[in-house]
Design an enzyme around this catalytic site. Structure first.
Site, PDB file in Angstrom:
ATOM      1  N   ASN A 218     -31.136  26.049 -32.095  1.00 50.72           N
ATOM      2  CA  ASN A 218     -31.532  24.903 -31.281  1.00 50.72           C
ATOM      3  C   ASN A 218     -32.336  23.966 -32.164  1.00 50.72           C
ATOM      4  OD1 ASN A 218     -32.421  23.079 -29.450  1.00 50.72           O
ATOM      5  ND2 ASN A 218     -33.316  24.557 -28.037  1.00 50.72           N
TER       6      ASN A 218
ATOM      7  N   CYS B 114     -33.832  20.205 -29.163  1.00 53.23           N
ATOM      8  CA  CYS B 114     -34.522  20.076 -27.884  1.00 53.23           C
ATOM      9  C   CYS B 114     -35.383  18.826 -27.906  1.00 53.23           C
ATOM     10  CB  CYS B 114     -35.405  21.281 -27.597  1.00 53.23           C
ATOM     11  SG  CYS B 114     -36.337  21.052 -26.071  1.00 53.23           S
TER      12      CYS B 114
ATOM     13  N   ASN C  66     -26.647  18.655 -26.533  1.00 55.18           N
ATOM     14  CA  ASN C  66     -27.885  18.987 -25.849  1.00 55.18           C
ATOM     15  C   ASN C  66     -28.184  17.813 -24.901  1.00 55.18           C
ATOM     16  OD1 ASN C  66     -30.466  20.036 -25.170  1.00 55.18           O
ATOM     17  ND2 ASN C  66     -30.644  20.938 -27.201  1.00 55.18           N
TER      18      ASN C  66
ATOM     19  N   LYS D 289     -26.513  23.801 -32.605  1.00 62.28           N
ATOM     20  CA  LYS D 289     -26.431  22.949 -31.413  1.00 62.28           C
ATOM     21  C   LYS D 289     -26.965  21.562 -31.739  1.00 62.28           C
ATOM     22  CE  LYS D 289     -27.324  22.933 -26.471  1.00 62.28           C
ATOM     23  NZ  LYS D 289     -27.699  23.793 -25.326  1.00 62.28           N
TER      24      LYS D 289
ATOM     25  N   LYS E 199     -31.299  31.896 -22.759  1.00 68.26           N
ATOM     26  CA  LYS E 199     -32.400  30.941 -22.919  1.00 68.26           C
ATOM     27  C   LYS E 199     -33.003  31.011 -24.322  1.00 68.26           C
ATOM     28  CE  LYS E 199     -36.122  28.624 -21.120  1.00 68.26           C
ATOM     29  NZ  LYS E 199     -35.801  27.204 -21.205  1.00 68.26           N
ATOM     30  N   GLY E 200     -33.343  29.867 -24.888  1.00 69.62           N
ATOM     31  CA  GLY E 200     -33.892  29.790 -26.248  1.00 69.62           C
ATOM     32  C   GLY E 200     -35.074  30.729 -26.467  1.00 69.62           C
TER      33      GLY E 200
END
Lengths: 307, 250
Positions: free
Chosen positions: A125, A128, A191, A164, A44-45
Protein backbone atom coordinates in the site's frame (compact mmCIF):
# COMPACT_ATOMS: atom_id res chain seq x y z
CA UNK A 1 -15.96 -23.07 -18.21
CA UNK A 2 -12.52 -21.85 -17.16
CA UNK A 3 -12.40 -18.96 -14.73
CA UNK A 4 -8.80 -19.39 -13.61
CA UNK A 5 -6.42 -16.45 -13.91
CA UNK A 6 -2.75 -15.98 -13.03
CA UNK A 7 -1.27 -13.11 -11.08
CA UNK A 8 2.47 -13.73 -10.97
CA UNK A 9 2.94 -17.19 -9.49
CA UNK A 10 -0.57 -17.12 -8.10
CA UNK A 11 -3.25 -19.20 -9.75
CA UNK A 12 -6.63 -17.77 -8.74
CA UNK A 13 -9.61 -20.07 -9.24
CA UNK A 14 -11.52 -17.06 -10.49
CA UNK A 15 -10.81 -13.34 -10.94
CA UNK A 16 -12.96 -12.05 -8.07
CA UNK A 17 -11.03 -10.68 -5.11
CA UNK A 18 -11.83 -8.37 -2.22
CA UNK A 19 -10.32 -4.91 -1.92
CA UNK A 20 -8.14 -4.20 1.08
CA UNK A 21 -9.81 -2.29 3.89
CA UNK A 22 -13.33 -3.26 2.88
CA UNK A 23 -13.36 -6.88 3.95
CA UNK A 24 -11.80 -6.78 7.41
CA UNK A 25 -9.69 -9.88 7.99
CA UNK A 26 -12.17 -12.08 6.16
CA UNK A 27 -13.94 -13.35 9.26
CA UNK A 28 -16.32 -10.36 9.34
CA UNK A 29 -17.84 -11.58 6.07
CA UNK A 30 -17.91 -15.32 6.68
CA UNK A 31 -21.61 -15.16 7.64
CA UNK A 32 -22.43 -13.66 4.25
CA UNK A 33 -20.02 -15.13 1.72
CA UNK A 34 -18.53 -18.57 1.23
CA UNK A 35 -14.90 -17.46 1.37
CA UNK A 36 -13.93 -20.68 -0.42
CA UNK A 37 -15.66 -19.38 -3.53
CA UNK A 38 -13.44 -16.30 -3.92
CA UNK A 39 -10.38 -16.00 -6.11
CA UNK A 40 -8.51 -14.21 -3.34
CA UNK A 41 -9.13 -12.36 -0.12
CA UNK A 42 -7.13 -9.19 0.38
CA UNK A 43 -7.15 -8.30 4.05
CA UNK A 44 -7.03 -4.94 5.77
CA UNK A 45 -3.65 -3.15 5.61
CA UNK A 46 -1.16 -4.28 8.24
CA UNK A 47 1.59 -2.19 9.79
CA UNK A 48 4.53 -3.35 11.93
CA UNK A 49 2.90 -2.10 15.11
CA UNK A 50 -0.84 -1.57 15.72
CA UNK A 51 -2.31 1.72 14.50
CA UNK A 52 -5.24 3.38 16.21
CA UNK A 53 -6.53 5.28 13.18
CA UNK A 54 -7.95 8.75 12.78
CA UNK A 55 -10.40 10.53 15.09
CA UNK A 56 -14.09 10.38 14.03
CA UNK A 57 -16.08 11.20 11.99
CA UNK A 58 -14.19 8.92 9.63
CA UNK A 59 -16.71 8.34 6.87
CA UNK A 60 -19.49 10.11 5.05
CA UNK A 61 -21.68 9.39 2.09
CA UNK A 62 -21.48 11.46 -1.09
CA UNK A 63 -23.56 11.11 -4.28
CA UNK A 64 -23.01 7.51 -5.49
CA UNK A 65 -19.95 7.23 -3.32
CA UNK A 66 -18.44 7.58 0.11
CA UNK A 67 -15.45 9.24 1.70
CA UNK A 68 -13.30 7.51 4.26
CA UNK A 69 -10.41 8.63 6.38
CA UNK A 70 -10.04 5.60 8.63
CA UNK A 71 -6.32 6.16 9.03
CA UNK A 72 -5.37 2.49 8.57
CA UNK A 73 -6.50 1.33 12.00
CA UNK A 74 -5.15 -2.21 12.27
CA UNK A 75 -4.00 -4.82 14.76
CA UNK A 76 -0.33 -4.80 13.71
CA UNK A 77 1.85 -7.59 12.30
CA UNK A 78 2.28 -9.67 15.46
CA UNK A 79 -1.41 -9.96 16.29
CA UNK A 80 -2.26 -10.49 12.63
CA UNK A 81 0.06 -13.48 12.37
CA UNK A 82 -1.13 -14.93 15.65
CA UNK A 83 -4.87 -14.24 15.62
CA UNK A 84 -6.09 -13.35 12.13
CA UNK A 85 -3.97 -15.42 9.77
CA UNK A 86 -4.89 -18.86 11.19
CA UNK A 87 -8.60 -18.17 10.65
CA UNK A 88 -8.37 -17.19 7.00
CA UNK A 89 -6.01 -20.12 6.34
CA UNK A 90 -8.97 -22.43 6.95
CA UNK A 91 -10.42 -21.46 3.62
CA UNK A 92 -9.59 -22.60 0.14
CA UNK A 93 -8.84 -19.16 -1.24
CA UNK A 94 -5.66 -17.21 -1.85
CA UNK A 95 -4.64 -14.81 0.87
CA UNK A 96 -3.15 -11.46 -0.04
CA UNK A 97 -1.95 -9.18 2.73
CA UNK A 98 -1.86 -5.44 2.21
CA UNK A 99 1.07 -3.80 4.03
CA UNK A 100 2.04 -0.25 4.87
CA UNK A 101 4.96 1.46 6.46
CA UNK A 102 6.49 4.88 6.84
CA UNK A 103 10.01 3.85 5.87
CA UNK A 104 11.51 1.45 3.33
CA UNK A 105 12.80 -0.61 6.23
CA UNK A 106 9.33 -1.04 7.68
CA UNK A 107 7.99 -2.33 4.37
CA UNK A 108 10.91 -4.73 4.08
CA UNK A 109 10.43 -6.10 7.59
CA UNK A 110 6.70 -6.59 7.02
CA UNK A 111 7.20 -8.21 3.64
CA UNK A 112 9.87 -10.65 4.83
CA UNK A 113 7.78 -11.70 7.84
CA UNK A 114 4.73 -12.34 5.68
CA UNK A 115 6.77 -14.06 2.98
CA UNK A 116 8.14 -16.32 5.67
CA UNK A 117 4.61 -16.98 6.89
CA UNK A 118 3.92 -18.07 3.30
CA UNK A 119 1.02 -15.78 2.55
CA UNK A 120 0.09 -16.09 -1.13
CA UNK A 121 0.45 -12.45 -1.99
CA UNK A 122 1.75 -9.19 -0.56
CA UNK A 123 0.19 -5.95 -1.71
CA UNK A 124 2.25 -2.83 -1.04
CA UNK A 125 0.00 0.00 0.00
CA UNK A 126 1.90 3.01 -1.24
CA UNK A 127 -1.19 5.00 -1.95
CA UNK A 128 -3.31 5.62 1.10
CA UNK A 129 -4.35 9.26 0.95
CA UNK A 130 -5.26 9.54 4.63
CA UNK A 131 -2.08 9.07 6.62
CA UNK A 132 1.58 9.93 6.35
CA UNK A 133 2.42 6.31 6.95
CA UNK A 134 1.68 4.10 3.92
CA UNK A 135 1.13 7.37 2.31
CA UNK A 136 1.19 9.01 -1.00
CA UNK A 137 4.85 10.01 -0.67
CA UNK A 138 5.98 6.70 -2.13
CA UNK A 139 3.64 6.89 -5.07
CA UNK A 140 4.07 10.54 -5.95
CA UNK A 141 7.62 10.04 -7.10
CA UNK A 142 8.28 7.10 -9.37
CA UNK A 143 11.99 6.84 -8.53
CA UNK A 144 11.22 6.63 -4.80
CA UNK A 145 8.61 4.01 -5.55
CA UNK A 146 11.05 2.04 -7.70
CA UNK A 147 13.63 2.01 -4.90
CA UNK A 148 11.03 0.82 -2.38
CA UNK A 149 9.76 -1.95 -4.64
CA UNK A 150 13.27 -3.27 -5.46
CA UNK A 151 14.19 -3.38 -1.75
CA UNK A 152 11.00 -5.25 -0.90
CA UNK A 153 11.43 -7.53 -3.93
CA UNK A 154 14.76 -8.77 -2.54
CA UNK A 155 13.09 -9.94 0.67
CA UNK A 156 10.12 -11.67 -0.98
CA UNK A 157 10.90 -15.14 -2.29
CA UNK A 158 7.64 -17.02 -2.17
CA UNK A 159 4.75 -14.59 -2.21
CA UNK A 160 3.47 -12.74 -5.24
CA UNK A 161 4.33 -9.07 -4.97
CA UNK A 162 1.64 -6.57 -5.92
CA UNK A 163 1.95 -2.78 -5.85
CA UNK A 164 -1.26 -0.83 -5.25
CA UNK A 165 -1.25 2.43 -7.15
CA UNK A 166 -2.72 5.78 -6.27
CA UNK A 167 -4.92 7.67 -8.70
CA UNK A 168 -3.79 10.93 -7.08
CA UNK A 169 -0.95 11.49 -9.54
CA UNK A 170 -0.61 13.31 -12.82
CA UNK A 171 0.10 10.20 -14.85
CA UNK A 172 -0.56 6.80 -13.31
CA UNK A 173 1.43 5.06 -16.04
CA UNK A 174 4.67 6.37 -14.48
CA UNK A 175 4.43 4.64 -11.08
CA UNK A 176 3.06 1.55 -12.87
CA UNK A 177 6.19 1.36 -15.05
CA UNK A 178 8.43 2.01 -12.06
CA UNK A 179 6.79 -0.85 -10.14
CA UNK A 180 7.19 -3.22 -13.06
CA UNK A 181 10.85 -2.30 -13.62
CA UNK A 182 11.58 -2.79 -9.92
CA UNK A 183 10.26 -6.33 -10.06
CA UNK A 184 6.62 -6.19 -9.02
CA UNK A 185 4.61 -9.23 -10.15
CA UNK A 186 1.45 -7.17 -10.61
CA UNK A 187 -0.10 -3.78 -9.98
CA UNK A 188 -3.51 -3.10 -8.48
CA UNK A 189 -5.49 0.08 -9.05
CA UNK A 190 -7.08 2.31 -8.10
CA UNK A 191 -6.88 3.25 -4.47
CA UNK A 192 -9.35 5.94 -3.39
CA UNK A 193 -9.32 9.44 -4.85
CA UNK A 194 -8.51 12.25 -2.44
CA UNK A 195 -11.66 14.27 -1.89
CA UNK A 196 -13.63 16.21 0.70
CA UNK A 197 -17.12 17.07 1.87
CA UNK A 198 -18.30 20.27 3.57
CA UNK A 199 -21.21 20.69 5.96
CA UNK A 200 -22.85 24.00 5.13
CA UNK A 201 -24.79 24.08 8.40
CA UNK A 202 -21.72 23.83 10.63
CA UNK A 203 -19.35 25.34 8.05
CA UNK A 204 -16.94 22.52 8.84
CA UNK A 205 -15.45 19.69 6.82
CA UNK A 206 -17.59 16.59 7.37
CA UNK A 207 -14.54 14.43 8.11
CA UNK A 208 -12.38 15.21 11.10
CA UNK A 209 -9.36 14.49 8.88
CA UNK A 210 -10.73 17.20 6.51
CA UNK A 211 -9.96 15.13 3.40
CA UNK A 212 -10.64 11.48 2.73
CA UNK A 213 -10.63 8.91 -0.03
CA UNK A 214 -13.58 8.72 -2.42
CA UNK A 215 -14.79 5.26 -3.43
CA UNK A 216 -17.90 3.67 -4.88
CA UNK A 217 -19.70 3.98 -8.23
CA UNK A 218 -18.71 7.66 -8.47
CA UNK A 219 -15.07 6.72 -9.15
CA UNK A 220 -15.70 3.87 -11.60
CA UNK A 221 -15.21 5.79 -14.87
CA UNK A 222 -11.89 7.20 -13.62
CA UNK A 223 -10.75 3.78 -12.45
CA UNK A 224 -11.69 2.19 -15.78
CA UNK A 225 -9.69 4.77 -17.69
CA UNK A 226 -6.64 4.24 -15.47
CA UNK A 227 -6.86 0.44 -15.69
CA UNK A 228 -7.03 0.73 -19.46
CA UNK A 229 -4.03 3.10 -19.59
CA UNK A 230 -1.90 1.01 -17.26
CA UNK A 231 -2.72 -2.35 -18.83
CA UNK A 232 -1.54 -1.00 -22.22
CA UNK A 233 1.66 0.24 -20.63
CA UNK A 234 2.94 -2.64 -18.49
CA UNK A 235 3.39 -6.32 -19.21
CA UNK A 236 2.54 -7.52 -15.71
CA UNK A 237 -1.06 -8.30 -14.72
CA UNK A 238 -3.34 -5.50 -13.58
CA UNK A 239 -5.85 -5.99 -10.79
CA UNK A 240 -8.68 -3.56 -11.45
CA UNK A 241 -10.88 -1.92 -8.86
CA UNK A 242 -12.86 1.24 -8.23
CA UNK A 243 -16.63 1.27 -7.80
CA UNK A 244 -17.29 -2.29 -8.96
CA UNK A 245 -20.84 -3.01 -7.80
CA UNK A 246 -21.96 -5.89 -10.02
CA UNK A 247 -20.81 -8.40 -12.63
CA UNK A 248 -21.23 -5.92 -15.51
CA UNK A 249 -18.82 -3.51 -13.81
CA UNK A 250 -16.34 -6.32 -13.18
CA UNK A 251 -16.49 -7.47 -16.81
CA UNK A 252 -15.96 -3.91 -18.04
CA UNK A 253 -12.75 -3.70 -16.00
CA UNK A 254 -11.59 -7.00 -17.48
CA UNK A 255 -12.34 -5.81 -20.99
CA UNK A 256 -10.28 -2.70 -20.23
CA UNK A 257 -7.36 -4.98 -19.35
CA UNK A 258 -7.73 -6.18 -15.77
CA UNK A 259 -6.72 -9.80 -15.21
CA UNK A 260 -8.58 -9.85 -11.90
CA UNK A 261 -10.93 -7.47 -10.14
CA UNK A 262 -11.30 -6.41 -6.53
CA UNK A 263 -14.64 -5.55 -4.94
CA UNK A 264 -14.52 -2.86 -2.26
CA UNK A 265 -17.27 -0.46 -1.29
CA UNK A 266 -19.91 -2.84 -2.69
CA UNK A 267 -19.23 -5.15 0.27
CA UNK A 268 -20.65 -2.49 2.56
CA UNK A 269 -23.90 -2.23 0.64
CA UNK A 270 -24.36 -5.91 -0.06
CA UNK A 271 -22.10 -8.16 2.03
CA UNK A 272 -22.43 -10.98 -0.48
CA UNK A 273 -21.42 -8.75 -3.44
CA UNK A 274 -18.31 -10.79 -4.20
CA UNK A 275 -20.16 -14.07 -4.66
CA UNK A 276 -23.02 -12.35 -6.50
CA UNK A 277 -20.49 -10.82 -8.92
CA UNK A 278 -18.84 -14.19 -9.48
CA UNK A 279 -22.21 -15.78 -10.28
CA UNK A 280 -23.01 -12.91 -12.63
CA UNK A 281 -19.73 -13.41 -14.50
CA UNK A 282 -20.54 -17.10 -14.95
CA UNK A 283 -24.01 -16.27 -16.29
CA UNK A 284 -22.54 -13.73 -18.72
CA UNK A 285 -20.00 -16.24 -19.99
CA UNK A 286 -22.65 -18.91 -20.42
CA UNK A 287 -25.03 -16.57 -22.24
CA UNK A 288 -22.26 -15.36 -24.52
CA UNK A 289 -20.76 -18.81 -25.04
CA UNK A 290 -17.40 -17.79 -23.59
CA UNK A 291 -15.51 -20.82 -22.33
CA UNK A 292 -12.43 -19.14 -20.96
CA UNK A 293 -12.31 -15.93 -18.93
CA UNK A 294 -9.05 -15.03 -20.71
CA UNK A 295 -11.15 -14.28 -23.81
CA UNK A 296 -12.55 -11.28 -21.95
CA UNK A 297 -9.34 -9.88 -20.46
CA UNK A 298 -8.14 -6.93 -22.53
CA UNK A 299 -10.81 -7.66 -25.09
CA UNK A 300 -11.90 -4.07 -25.51
CA UNK A 301 -12.82 -3.35 -29.13
CA UNK A 302 -11.48 -0.02 -30.30
CA UNK A 303 -12.41 1.33 -33.69
CA UNK A 304 -9.57 2.15 -36.02
CA UNK A 305 -9.38 5.97 -36.09
CA UNK A 306 -9.19 5.86 -39.90
CA UNK A 307 -12.56 4.10 -40.21
CA UNK B 1 -29.95 -15.14 8.00
CA UNK B 2 -28.39 -11.80 8.83
CA UNK B 3 -28.91 -10.36 5.34
CA UNK B 4 -32.41 -10.75 4.06
CA UNK B 5 -35.26 -9.31 2.06
CA UNK B 6 -38.25 -7.94 3.92
CA UNK B 7 -41.64 -6.64 2.92
CA UNK B 8 -42.91 -3.32 4.20
CA UNK B 9 -46.18 -3.71 6.06
CA UNK B 10 -46.60 -0.13 7.13
CA UNK B 11 -44.70 3.15 6.94
CA UNK B 12 -46.65 5.90 8.70
CA UNK B 13 -45.95 9.31 10.23
CA UNK B 14 -46.21 9.62 14.01
CA UNK B 15 -45.22 13.29 14.13
CA UNK B 16 -44.20 15.92 11.64
CA UNK B 17 -40.67 14.51 11.44
CA UNK B 18 -40.97 10.96 12.68
CA UNK B 19 -42.13 7.78 11.00
CA UNK B 20 -42.85 4.26 12.10
CA UNK B 21 -41.75 1.50 9.72
CA UNK B 22 -42.96 -2.06 10.10
CA UNK B 23 -41.45 -4.80 7.96
CA UNK B 24 -41.75 -8.57 7.73
CA UNK B 25 -38.55 -10.52 7.01
CA UNK B 26 -38.98 -12.94 4.10
CA UNK B 27 -36.46 -15.34 5.66
CA UNK B 28 -35.79 -16.76 9.07
CA UNK B 29 -33.77 -14.21 11.02
CA UNK B 30 -32.28 -14.19 14.52
CA UNK B 31 -34.36 -12.83 17.40
CA UNK B 32 -33.18 -9.27 18.17
CA UNK B 33 -32.11 -8.14 21.62
CA UNK B 34 -32.82 -4.68 23.08
CA UNK B 35 -30.23 -2.20 21.81
CA UNK B 36 -29.46 -4.05 18.58
CA UNK B 37 -29.98 -2.47 15.18
CA UNK B 38 -30.79 -3.17 11.55
CA UNK B 39 -29.17 -1.75 8.41
CA UNK B 40 -31.87 -0.86 5.90
CA UNK B 41 -31.33 -0.38 2.18
CA UNK B 42 -33.19 2.56 0.66
CA UNK B 43 -34.08 2.36 -3.02
CA UNK B 44 -32.17 0.53 -5.71
CA UNK B 45 -29.99 3.30 -7.10
CA UNK B 46 -26.49 4.24 -6.00
CA UNK B 47 -27.74 7.43 -4.34
CA UNK B 48 -28.17 6.98 -1.43
CA UNK B 49 -25.45 4.37 -1.57
CA UNK B 50 -25.15 2.98 1.93
CA UNK B 51 -27.68 1.20 4.10
CA UNK B 52 -28.84 3.17 7.15
CA UNK B 53 -28.70 1.87 10.73
CA UNK B 54 -31.86 1.93 12.90
CA UNK B 55 -32.50 0.56 16.39
CA UNK B 56 -35.16 -2.04 16.83
CA UNK B 57 -38.26 -0.47 18.41
CA UNK B 58 -40.40 -3.58 18.86
CA UNK B 59 -40.78 -7.06 17.51
CA UNK B 60 -43.96 -9.03 16.99
CA UNK B 61 -44.36 -12.62 15.81
CA UNK B 62 -43.66 -11.91 12.18
CA UNK B 63 -42.50 -8.34 11.96
CA UNK B 64 -39.99 -5.79 13.16
CA UNK B 65 -40.70 -2.15 13.80
CA UNK B 66 -38.37 0.82 13.77
CA UNK B 67 -38.96 4.47 14.60
CA UNK B 68 -37.04 7.02 12.57
CA UNK B 69 -36.57 10.74 12.26
CA UNK B 70 -36.41 12.48 8.90
CA UNK B 71 -32.86 13.78 8.92
CA UNK B 72 -31.23 13.66 5.50
CA UNK B 73 -31.39 12.26 2.02
CA UNK B 74 -31.86 8.64 3.09
CA UNK B 75 -34.70 9.12 5.54
CA UNK B 76 -36.44 11.63 3.24
CA UNK B 77 -36.61 8.90 0.59
CA UNK B 78 -37.40 6.28 3.19
CA UNK B 79 -40.64 7.94 4.24
CA UNK B 80 -41.91 7.52 0.68
CA UNK B 81 -41.46 3.74 0.74
CA UNK B 82 -44.84 2.09 0.18
CA UNK B 83 -46.52 -0.88 1.80
CA UNK B 84 -45.61 -4.03 -0.10
CA UNK B 85 -42.17 -2.75 -1.16
CA UNK B 86 -39.41 -5.32 -0.71
CA UNK B 87 -36.30 -3.95 0.99
CA UNK B 88 -32.82 -5.29 1.77
CA UNK B 89 -32.08 -5.53 5.47
CA UNK B 90 -29.13 -6.67 7.57
CA UNK B 91 -29.48 -7.55 11.21
CA UNK B 92 -29.93 -7.77 14.05
CA UNK B 93 -26.44 -6.30 14.48
CA UNK B 94 -24.26 -5.04 17.32
CA UNK B 95 -24.37 -5.83 21.02
CA UNK B 96 -27.31 -5.24 23.36
CA UNK B 97 -28.23 -3.66 26.69
CA UNK B 98 -27.12 -5.95 29.51
CA UNK B 99 -30.13 -7.02 31.60
CA UNK B 100 -30.01 -5.53 35.13
CA UNK B 101 -29.40 -7.70 38.18
CA UNK B 102 -32.20 -8.14 40.72
CA UNK B 103 -30.76 -5.56 43.12
CA UNK B 104 -30.84 -2.85 40.45
CA UNK B 105 -33.65 -0.57 39.38
CA UNK B 106 -33.26 0.21 35.69
CA UNK B 107 -33.31 3.95 35.07
CA UNK B 108 -33.87 4.61 31.39
CA UNK B 109 -32.99 8.08 30.11
CA UNK B 110 -34.16 8.89 26.60
CA UNK B 111 -33.65 12.12 24.70
CA UNK B 112 -35.63 12.75 21.50
CA UNK B 113 -35.35 9.95 18.98
CA UNK B 114 -33.20 8.09 21.55
CA UNK B 115 -36.52 6.57 22.69
CA UNK B 116 -36.27 4.32 19.61
CA UNK B 117 -33.31 2.50 21.14
CA UNK B 118 -34.59 2.06 24.73
CA UNK B 119 -38.30 1.38 24.09
CA UNK B 120 -37.72 -2.33 23.42
CA UNK B 121 -35.61 -2.52 26.58
CA UNK B 122 -38.44 -0.96 28.62
CA UNK B 123 -40.80 -3.50 27.13
CA UNK B 124 -38.49 -6.40 28.00
CA UNK B 125 -38.06 -5.15 31.57
CA UNK B 126 -41.79 -5.72 32.10
CA UNK B 127 -42.81 -2.80 34.27
CA UNK B 128 -39.57 -2.60 36.23
CA UNK B 129 -38.06 0.43 34.54
CA UNK B 130 -38.21 4.05 35.55
CA UNK B 131 -38.11 6.19 32.44
CA UNK B 132 -37.02 9.81 32.11
CA UNK B 133 -37.98 11.01 28.67
CA UNK B 134 -37.23 14.43 27.23
CA UNK B 135 -37.97 16.09 23.91
CA UNK B 136 -38.03 19.58 22.45
CA UNK B 137 -41.82 19.81 22.62
CA UNK B 138 -45.01 17.83 23.04
CA UNK B 139 -45.21 17.05 19.33
CA UNK B 140 -41.86 15.24 19.52
CA UNK B 141 -42.79 12.98 22.41
CA UNK B 142 -43.26 9.65 20.67
CA UNK B 143 -44.78 6.33 21.71
CA UNK B 144 -46.02 7.97 24.91
CA UNK B 145 -49.22 5.98 25.39
CA UNK B 146 -47.49 2.68 24.70
CA UNK B 147 -44.64 3.59 27.03
CA UNK B 148 -46.96 4.39 29.94
CA UNK B 149 -48.23 0.84 30.02
CA UNK B 150 -44.74 -0.65 30.06
CA UNK B 151 -42.96 1.15 32.85
CA UNK B 152 -42.97 1.59 36.60
CA UNK B 153 -42.64 5.37 36.45
CA UNK B 154 -42.54 7.84 33.58
CA UNK B 155 -41.13 11.36 34.01
CA UNK B 156 -41.29 13.76 31.11
CA UNK B 157 -39.64 17.04 30.22
CA UNK B 158 -39.93 19.29 27.20
CA UNK B 159 -37.61 22.15 26.33
CA UNK B 160 -40.56 24.45 25.60
CA UNK B 161 -42.69 23.32 28.52
CA UNK B 162 -45.52 22.13 26.27
CA UNK B 163 -45.73 18.85 28.18
CA UNK B 164 -44.35 17.59 31.48
CA UNK B 165 -41.65 19.57 33.18
CA UNK B 166 -40.20 22.55 31.36
CA UNK B 167 -36.47 22.08 30.77
CA UNK B 168 -34.01 19.57 29.45
CA UNK B 169 -33.77 15.93 30.36
CA UNK B 170 -30.64 16.79 32.32
CA UNK B 171 -32.72 19.17 34.47
CA UNK B 172 -35.13 16.31 34.98
CA UNK B 173 -32.30 13.97 35.93
CA UNK B 174 -30.83 16.50 38.37
CA UNK B 175 -34.15 16.70 40.20
CA UNK B 176 -34.67 12.99 40.28
CA UNK B 177 -33.48 11.34 43.46
CA UNK B 178 -30.94 8.84 42.25
CA UNK B 179 -29.40 6.20 44.50
CA UNK B 180 -26.83 3.47 44.01
CA UNK B 181 -29.54 0.93 43.17
CA UNK B 182 -30.26 2.78 39.94
CA UNK B 183 -28.66 1.36 36.82
CA UNK B 184 -28.66 3.85 33.94
CA UNK B 185 -29.57 3.08 30.33
CA UNK B 186 -29.30 6.17 28.15
CA UNK B 187 -29.76 7.03 24.50
CA UNK B 188 -30.18 10.39 22.80
CA UNK B 189 -28.21 13.23 21.24
CA UNK B 190 -24.44 13.20 21.85
CA UNK B 191 -24.50 16.25 24.15
CA UNK B 192 -27.18 14.68 26.31
CA UNK B 193 -25.41 11.30 26.52
CA UNK B 194 -22.24 13.04 27.53
CA UNK B 195 -24.03 15.01 30.25
CA UNK B 196 -25.69 11.82 31.52
CA UNK B 197 -22.32 10.06 31.56
CA UNK B 198 -20.72 12.89 33.54
CA UNK B 199 -23.66 12.86 35.93
CA UNK B 200 -23.31 9.10 36.42
CA UNK B 201 -19.57 9.32 37.04
CA UNK B 202 -20.03 12.14 39.53
CA UNK B 203 -22.71 10.23 41.46
CA UNK B 204 -20.85 6.93 41.17
CA UNK B 205 -23.68 5.29 39.24
CA UNK B 206 -23.25 2.38 36.88
CA UNK B 207 -24.88 2.18 33.52
CA UNK B 208 -24.87 1.91 29.77
CA UNK B 209 -25.22 4.27 26.85
CA UNK B 210 -26.07 3.61 23.25
CA UNK B 211 -24.19 5.62 20.63
CA UNK B 212 -24.88 6.62 17.08
CA UNK B 213 -22.28 7.10 14.32
CA UNK B 214 -22.20 7.16 10.53
CA UNK B 215 -21.82 3.59 9.38
CA UNK B 216 -20.89 1.94 6.12
CA UNK B 217 -20.76 -1.83 6.61
CA UNK B 218 -22.49 -2.34 9.98
CA UNK B 219 -20.52 -5.54 10.65
CA UNK B 220 -17.14 -4.37 11.87
CA UNK B 221 -15.18 -4.39 8.62
CA UNK B 222 -14.82 -0.78 7.53
CA UNK B 223 -13.78 0.79 10.87
CA UNK B 224 -15.83 3.84 9.89
CA UNK B 225 -17.95 4.13 13.04
CA UNK B 226 -15.14 4.21 15.59
CA UNK B 227 -15.51 6.08 18.88
CA UNK B 228 -12.75 6.81 21.36
CA UNK B 229 -12.88 4.74 24.53
CA UNK B 230 -10.59 4.07 27.47
CA UNK B 231 -9.41 1.00 25.53
CA UNK B 232 -8.75 2.80 22.23
CA UNK B 233 -11.08 3.21 19.28
CA UNK B 234 -14.04 0.84 19.32
CA UNK B 235 -16.59 0.20 16.58
CA UNK B 236 -20.14 1.34 17.34
CA UNK B 237 -21.47 -1.42 15.05
CA UNK B 238 -19.52 -4.26 16.66
CA UNK B 239 -18.30 -3.54 20.19
CA UNK B 240 -21.33 -1.21 20.48
CA UNK B 241 -23.74 0.40 20.00
CA UNK B 242 -24.09 -0.12 23.76
CA UNK B 243 -21.07 0.91 25.81
CA UNK B 244 -20.35 1.04 29.50
CA UNK B 245 -21.05 4.58 30.67
CA UNK B 246 -17.48 4.83 32.07
CA UNK B 247 -15.70 3.79 28.90
CA UNK B 248 -16.27 6.61 26.42
CA UNK B 249 -13.70 9.40 26.13
CA UNK B 250 -15.57 12.56 25.22
Amino acid sequence: MNLEVSIGKLRLKNPVMTASGTFGYGEEYSDFVDLNSLGAVVVKGISLTPMQGNPPPRICETPCGMLNAIGLQNVGLKKFLKEKLPYIRNFDTKLIVNILGSTVNEYVRLASALDEARVDGIELNVSCPNVKKGGIAFCADSRTLGRLVSKVRKSVNHSTLIVKLSPNVTDIKEPAKAAEEAGADAVSLINTITAMAVDLKTRKPVLKNITGGLSGPAVKPIALRMVWEVSRTVNIPVIGMGGIMNAEDALEFMLAGATAVAVGTANFINPSSTSDILEGIKIYMKENKINDISEIIGGLLIDNPDD
Amino acid sequence: MLHFKAEIKENIPVSKNHYLLTFTPLAKTPVPLPGQFYMIGIGNSCDPLLKRPFSILTKSDDSIRILYRIKGKGTTLMKEMKTGTVINVMGPLGNSYPIPKKKHTPLIIAGGIGIASVFYLAEKLKGKAIVLYGARGKHELLMLDELRGLVKELHISTDDGSYGKKGTIIDLLNEFHVNDKHLIYACGPKGMIRAVSEFALEKGLKGYISLEENMACGIGACMGCAVKTLKGYKRVCKEGPVFNIKDILW
